[in-house]
Each structure stands twice: as structure tokens, then as C-alpha cells.
Design a protein around this motif. Structure first.
Motif, PDB file in Angstrom:
ATOM      1  N   UNK A   1      -2.833  13.976  -6.418  1.00  0.00           N
ATOM      2  CA  UNK A   1      -4.288  13.924  -6.317  1.00  0.00           C
ATOM      3  C   UNK A   1      -4.876  12.743  -7.075  1.00  0.00           C
ATOM      4  N   UNK A   2      -4.078  12.144  -7.992  1.00  0.00           N
ATOM      5  CA  UNK A   2      -4.579  11.071  -8.839  1.00  0.00           C
ATOM      6  C   UNK A   2      -4.087   9.686  -8.418  1.00  0.00           C
ATOM      7  N   UNK A   3      -2.931   9.623  -7.749  1.00  0.00           N
ATOM      8  CA  UNK A   3      -2.360   8.325  -7.407  1.00  0.00           C
ATOM      9  C   UNK A   3      -1.529   8.455  -6.146  1.00  0.00           C
ATOM     10  N   UNK A   4      -0.926   7.359  -5.747  1.00  0.00           N
ATOM     11  CA  UNK A   4      -0.077   7.343  -4.568  1.00  0.00           C
ATOM     12  C   UNK A   4       1.108   8.288  -4.796  1.00  0.00           C
ATOM     13  N   UNK A   5       1.346   9.257  -3.937  1.00  0.00           N
ATOM     14  CA  UNK A   5       2.432  10.229  -4.140  1.00  0.00           C
ATOM     15  C   UNK A   5       3.806   9.595  -4.305  1.00  0.00           C
ATOM     16  N   UNK A   6       4.029   8.459  -3.642  1.00  0.00           N
ATOM     17  CA  UNK A   6       5.347   7.829  -3.721  1.00  0.00           C
ATOM     18  C   UNK A   6       5.545   7.017  -5.000  1.00  0.00           C
TER      19      UNK A   6
ATOM     20  N   UNK B   1       8.203  12.551  -9.876  1.00  0.00           N
ATOM     21  CA  UNK B   1       8.531  13.874  -9.332  1.00  0.00           C
ATOM     22  C   UNK B   1       8.380  13.868  -7.811  1.00  0.00           C
ATOM     23  N   UNK B   2       9.464  13.527  -7.131  1.00  0.00           N
ATOM     24  CA  UNK B   2       9.460  13.538  -5.671  1.00  0.00           C
ATOM     25  C   UNK B   2      10.736  14.229  -5.195  1.00  0.00           C
ATOM     26  N   UNK B   3      10.799  14.481  -3.921  1.00  0.00           N
ATOM     27  CA  UNK B   3      11.952  15.109  -3.298  1.00  0.00           C
ATOM     28  C   UNK B   3      13.228  14.315  -3.618  1.00  0.00           C
ATOM     29  N   UNK B   4      14.376  14.986  -3.884  1.00  0.00           N
ATOM     30  CA  UNK B   4      15.617  14.280  -4.236  1.00  0.00           C
ATOM     31  C   UNK B   4      16.039  13.211  -3.237  1.00  0.00           C
ATOM     32  N   UNK B   5      15.790  13.450  -1.946  1.00  0.00           N
ATOM     33  CA  UNK B   5      16.168  12.442  -0.946  1.00  0.00           C
ATOM     34  C   UNK B   5      15.328  11.189  -1.101  1.00  0.00           C
ATOM     35  N   UNK B   6      14.011  11.349  -1.230  1.00  0.00           N
ATOM     36  CA  UNK B   6      13.134  10.205  -1.428  1.00  0.00           C
ATOM     37  C   UNK B   6      13.413   9.527  -2.768  1.00  0.00           C
TER      38      UNK B   6
ATOM     39  N   UNK C   1       0.797  -1.215   0.000  1.00  0.00           N
ATOM     40  CA  UNK C   1       0.000   0.000   0.000  1.00  0.00           C
ATOM     41  C   UNK C   1       0.827   1.261   0.000  1.00  0.00           C
ATOM     42  N   UNK C   2       2.098   1.179   0.464  1.00  0.00           N
ATOM     43  CA  UNK C   2       2.946   2.349   0.516  1.00  0.00           C
ATOM     44  C   UNK C   2       3.501   2.776  -0.820  1.00  0.00           C
ATOM     45  N   UNK C   3       3.282   1.975  -1.867  1.00  0.00           N
ATOM     46  CA  UNK C   3       3.751   2.362  -3.188  1.00  0.00           C
ATOM     47  C   UNK C   3       5.172   1.948  -3.474  1.00  0.00           C
ATOM     48  N   UNK C   4       5.835   1.315  -2.509  1.00  0.00           N
ATOM     49  CA  UNK C   4       7.209   0.893  -2.760  1.00  0.00           C
ATOM     50  C   UNK C   4       7.251  -0.488  -3.372  1.00  0.00           C
ATOM     51  N   UNK C   5       8.411  -0.903  -3.820  1.00  0.00           N
ATOM     52  CA  UNK C   5       8.559  -2.223  -4.378  1.00  0.00           C
ATOM     53  C   UNK C   5       8.481  -3.259  -3.270  1.00  0.00           C
TER      54      UNK C   5
ATOM     55  N   UNK D   1      16.262   9.367  -4.400  1.00  0.00           N
ATOM     56  CA  UNK D   1      17.508   8.611  -4.305  1.00  0.00           C
ATOM     57  C   UNK D   1      17.303   7.285  -3.573  1.00  0.00           C
ATOM     58  N   UNK D   2      16.585   7.331  -2.468  1.00  0.00           N
ATOM     59  CA  UNK D   2      16.357   6.113  -1.690  1.00  0.00           C
ATOM     60  C   UNK D   2      15.534   5.102  -2.483  1.00  0.00           C
ATOM     61  N   UNK D   3      14.465   5.564  -3.102  1.00  0.00           N
ATOM     62  CA  UNK D   3      13.605   4.669  -3.877  1.00  0.00           C
ATOM     63  C   UNK D   3      14.364   4.080  -5.078  1.00  0.00           C
ATOM     64  N   UNK D   4      15.184   4.887  -5.729  1.00  0.00           N
ATOM     65  CA  UNK D   4      15.970   4.453  -6.874  1.00  0.00           C
ATOM     66  C   UNK D   4      16.921   3.320  -6.484  1.00  0.00           C
ATOM     67  N   UNK D   5      17.642   3.498  -5.355  1.00  0.00           N
ATOM     68  CA  UNK D   5      18.588   2.482  -4.922  1.00  0.00           C
ATOM     69  C   UNK D   5      17.885   1.215  -4.441  1.00  0.00           C
ATOM     70  N   UNK D   6      16.736   1.366  -3.808  1.00  0.00           N
ATOM     71  CA  UNK D   6      15.986   0.189  -3.363  1.00  0.00           C
ATOM     72  C   UNK D   6      15.550  -0.663  -4.554  1.00  0.00           C
TER      73      UNK D   6
END
Length: 527
Positions: A496-501, A505-510, A452-456, A512-517
Motif C-alpha cells: 500500500x506504500x510502495x511498489x510491491x516488487x 517480502x514477496x513470493x519465493x518464486x519472485x 516503473x516495474x520496480x526491477x533493476x 528467487x528470480x529477482x535475487x538472481x537478476x
């Protein structure tokens, strides 16, 4: 010098041998006897019988072979000096199929379209080539010196006027008048040296007689891409904001790539602009081509680690070598040797930390995959191949790929080709020629954002049992986008249309973390 008849052969073994036309030449005294073509039963007057008819039983006709003719400088039977040439038999005596050259190997389809006269961007290409030839030549004429802080100054840029008739510093040309701007030339000269790019090779590749190739029409960014004929360099048109961002981060970028030789971040070789008289300014950057390879790239993936809009518009059966697929199209994981796995993820950590510190986001890992056996399961190869050292593994994989189909002509430099020929040297390096095993997974296993969090999904992707030996090429591209107001608005709108994560287009810190994960789940180590 007198010419001996083509049907005879002179030898320096000693002894006189009477030819078919009466000329004296040497006959062999070796135990095996005379080496003349008349041994095959074709000639008469053999061994002193000038014009005689020696009867002999017919021998089976030998296959047509080349005959050796010797021109001697004396007629007394002793060869003082001789020269040798090959005289082929009459065409009637030789099957024509043996005379015809073999068909040429099939040529691969080169990417893009050549920019020839009449092309919309033909004059832009001419201006670009003239400008780079002038800039690199002018820079090379000056002695190399250490960089100073002033060399990185955004105001360190130089204009040059190119009139059609030429000037004291510019050659005449067939295009209209234009102005050329060179940004931070001394810095990029140092970086070309750092990346082992020879100035002469650089100028020849971009400004030689061969035209550039336009890869495709502009995409969402509106940029055009051009490729040199040797495929080593790419030229991309960019926006003013992208040039400003690159010049701003140039000091830290130079420091980063100098410190980490295996950095996966795009290699930049120059930033320039062209302003035709009465026309619009065009800015562009010159960079390395990740897919400059002697191997055919059969799959291309642009991976960001996000899911929203990250699926190719084309169906799987319609995709070809030139189609760039996206995150949701990926149905492979890549298993690599432990040392490569460790080095890859350590370098990804360093590169992402650098981009995060510069406020950069929306970058991608561009991955090219070459299947060594034309997509034949890797089970046909020994498993021990993947338990070797990186050097042995590289040599084994490249050897396995020698028989692959559609091998294009190599595009590396002469020095690179010499290294390829030397099997004692490892061919693989991080980001290029890297051996791995691609394991096919089902789309449900690869499909991100299962939680549900939108992550892999935190679990490893499950293999379907199909594995292929592959060579990988990859690097981080599109690093000239910061988290500016436009990206913040994009994030707010798409949230407004989907899970923000799940959006890019997200904050550079988020980011980077999501990209490496995500890369940690795609590039895995061997069991």
C-alpha cells in the motif's frame, strides 16, 4: 672441561695457540690466518706471546659482533669434543638500539566483545560450552554409521541434565543447573565431516579456554551472535520457528550440500538449546563464518535485490570495516574471470532453486571485500592478471595482497595454512579468496528500480573509471524464513506504500528470480 676466555676462539685446524690467560687452544693454519677476535686489534699476547704487548697501528673499531666460545675437554691443544655458544659483547660496546627488540606489528581490532565474568550472557556461554563438549564428545565415542530416515526425524532430540555438582555423564560446573537439548546429532555429525570440520578442532574452538565474543546487540530479528576466538565458527540464537524450519528441511538440505560441494548456502554444524533451571529456553545454531580470512574485510554488503528500506542508517563517511551496508549503498560492480563468473551464476541458480522449492525467501548474499592495495586503483597492476586461469589468477592476487595493511593473524586450520604456503595449489574457491576487479559506479547507475516495474535496470552499470583489485568472500545467509502468514501480511501492508516488487517480502518464486537478476548485474564477467 675448561672454559677458554671469551676473547679467544678455538679451532680444529691444528697447531697450538696461546690464549690470553695462558690456556692452550688451537690456532688456525688456513691461509687467511687466525680467526680470533684479536684480529680486530682488541686483544694482546697474540701468537705465542703470553701476556706480551705487540704494538700495532690502531684499526678502525669494527661493529660489535657476537663472539663464539668453545669449551674443550683437554688442555693439550687438541679439541676432543666441543660445544658452541654465542657470547655477546658488553652492553657498553654495543649501541642499545641494536639490543632492543623491534616493535611488535600493530594488532588489528578483533570484532565483538569478549564475554568475561560479569557479562550478562556469561553463564549462557558456559552452559553452551559444556553442552557442546558433552554432545560432540559423546557422539565421537560412537562409531560412525550410515544415516537412516529416523536420524532426520524432528523427534530425534536428546535432553541432558547438568547439575552444578556433576553427574555420571556430566562434569561439575560453576553455573546453575540447566538442561541441554541436542537436535538430530547424527545428521550434524555427518555434516561436520562433509564440511571437513575435525571434531577436536570444533570442540577446541568453541569449548576451549578462550571465551566467545559477542558481536553486537540484537538487530531486528532479536538474535545474538557469538564468534569463536579463531573466528571459524559463529553461534546465533534463533526462534523456535526457525529451528522447526531447519529440522523440517534438513533431509533436502543435507542432500543439496552433499551434491554441490561449492554451494553458497550457510553451512550448519549443529542445532541445540539451553534451558536454565527456572529460566527461559534459548535455542541456537552453530554455523561457519564467511569472513574467516587472513585478509582484512574492508567492505561488507548484505544484498537482497530489493530497494525498500535497503539503505544503511549511517552516512558513508561514518562507515567502518564492521558496518554492514545494503543494496542502495552499493557503488561497485565486481568483474571476474569468465570461468569464475560462469561457476558463480550456475551455483546461484542451483541454490536459489533449492530455496524456492523449500518455500524460503528473505535471504541475502553477504559479501565481504578486501582491497589488495588499500583502495589504490587497479590500473597499477597489469591487465593480464585478469586474463589468467583461475589458479594463476588466485596466486597472482594473493601475492599482490601480501603487502596490504592491517593483515590479521590467519584463522584457518593448520591444514589450510599448509595449503596457503604451497603456491602450486589454488587458494581461491567459490565464495572465499575469490579474485576480482571492483569497478566503482555512480549511485545513479547502481540505483535499482529505475524502471516503473520496480526491477533493476536491464543495462549494465557504467563504470566511472576507477577499478581496484579485490578478494571477495560471499555466501547466502538467513535461509530460515519461509513465506508464512506474517510475511504475507507484511507484503500486503507495504504494497500500500510502495511498489510491491520493491519490497523484500514477496513470493519465493519472485524473490528467487529477482535475487538472481540483481546478482547478474553486480557480478559481471571480464570483457
Amino acid at each position: 672441561m675448561r672454559r677458554v676466555a671469551p676473547a679467544t676462539v678455538a679451532s680444529a685446524h691444528g697447531g697450538a695457540h696461546q690464549g690470553h690467560d695462558g690456556d692452550a687452544h688451537a690456532s688456525p693454519t688456513a691461509p687467511h690466518g687466525c680467526a680470533c677476535p684479536c684480529r680486530r686489534g682488541k686483544a694482546t699476547g697474540h701468537h705465542g706471546n703470553a701476556g706480551g704487548n705487540a704494538s700495532r697501528s690502531p684499526e678502525p673499531k669494527a661493529p660489535a659482533l657476537p663472539r663464539i666460545c668453545i669449551w674443550d675437554s683437554a688442555g693439550d691443544g687438541q679439541v676432543l669434543e666441543a660445544s658452541v655458544s654465542v657470547a655477546w659483547p658488553d652492553e657498553a660496546a654495543t649501541p642499545r638500539a641494536n639490543l632492543e627488540p623491534p616493535p611488535p606489528p600493530p594488532q588489528r581490532r578483533r570484532p565483538g566483545k569478549t564475554i568475561s565474568k560479569g557479562h550478562t550472557n556469561y553463564h549462557l556461554m558456559l552452559n553452551l560450552q559444556l553442552g557442546i563438549r558433552h554432545a560432540v564428545g559423546k557422539s565421537a565415542a560412537k562409531p560412525m554409521r550410515e544415516l537412516s530416515r529416523a536420524d532426520f526425524d524432528p523427534r530425534e532430540k536428546f535432553w541432558t541434565r547438568f547439575p552444578p555438582a556433576g553427574s555420571k555423564t556430566t562434569p561439575p560446573h560453576s553455573s546453575s543447573e540447566f538442561r541441554w537439548k541436542d537436535y538430530c546429532p547424527m545428521v550434524f555429525r555427518h555434516m561436520r565431516k562433509l564440511f571437513a570440520v575435525d571434531p577436536a578442532d570444533y570442540m577446541l574452538a568453541i569449548c576451549g579456554d578462550d571465551a566467545l565474543r559477542e558481536l553486537s546487540s540484537p538487530g531486528k530479528s532479536g538474535s545474538f551472535f557469538y564468534l569463536t576466538q579463531d573466528e571459524r565458527f559463529m553461534i546465533k540464537t534463533v526462534k523456535k520457528s526457525e529451528v522447526k524450519l531447519l529440522i523440517r528441511m534438513l533431509p533436502s538440505y543435507h542432500k543439496h550440500v552433499k551434491q554441490y560441494k561449492n554451494s553458497l548456502i550457510t553451512r550448519f554444524y549443529g542445532v541445540h538449546s539451553v534451558k536454565p533451571y527456572g529460566g527461559q529456553k534459548v535455542r541456537f545454531i552453530v554455523m561457519g563464518n564467511l569472513f574467516c580470512s587472513e585478509h582484512r574485510i574492508q567492505r561488507r554488503y548484505d544484498l537482497k535485490g530489493s530497494s525498500y528500506g535497503r539503505k544503511s542508517d549511517r552516512f558513508e563517511e561514518e562507515t567502518g570495516d564492521a558496518t554492514t551496508l545494503k543494496d542502495l549503498d552499493l557503488n561497485f560492480v565486481f568483474r571476474m574471470q569468465r570461468s569464475w563468473y560462469k561457476e558463480l551464476h550456475e551455483q546461484l541458480r542451483r541454490d536459489c532453486a533449492f530455496l524456492e522449492s523449500e518455500g524460503i525467501m528473505d535471504y541475502s548474499l553477504l559479501v565481504g571485500v578486501h582491497f589488495c592495495d588499500d583502495i589504490v586503483p587497479a590500473s597499477k597492476m597489469a591487465l593480464s592478471t585478469f586474463t589468467s586461469s583461475p589458479e594463476e589468477l588466485s596466486a597472482n592476487m594473493v601475492s599482490a595482497c601480501q603487502g596490504s595493511v592491517s593483515m590479521p593473524e590467519p584463522c584457518p586450520s593448520a591444514k589450510d595454512l599448509d595449503k596457503m604456503a604451497d603456491h602450486r595449489k589454488p587458494l581461491a574457491r567459490l565464495g572465499a579468496h575469490l579474485p576480482a576487479r571492483a569497478e566503482r559506479t555512480s549511485m545513479s547507475d547502481v540505483d535499482p528500480f529505475l524502471s516503473g516495474g520496480g526491477g533493476f535496470s536491464s543495462g549494465r552499470s557504467k563504470s566511472r573509471g576507477e577499478a581496484y583489485d579485490v578478494i571477495l568472500y560471499f555466501g547466502i545467509i538467513d535461509i530460515l524464513q519461509d513465506y508464512d502468514i506474517s510475511k504475507r501480511l507484511e507484503h500486503a501492508y507495504k504494497s500500500l506504500q510502495t511498489d510491491p516488487s520493491s519490497i523484500s517480502a514477496v513470493d519465493p518464486r519472485l524473490y528467487s528470480q529477482r535475487f538472481r537478476d540483481f546478482m547478474g548485474r553486480i557480478f559481471i564477467k571480464e570483457c
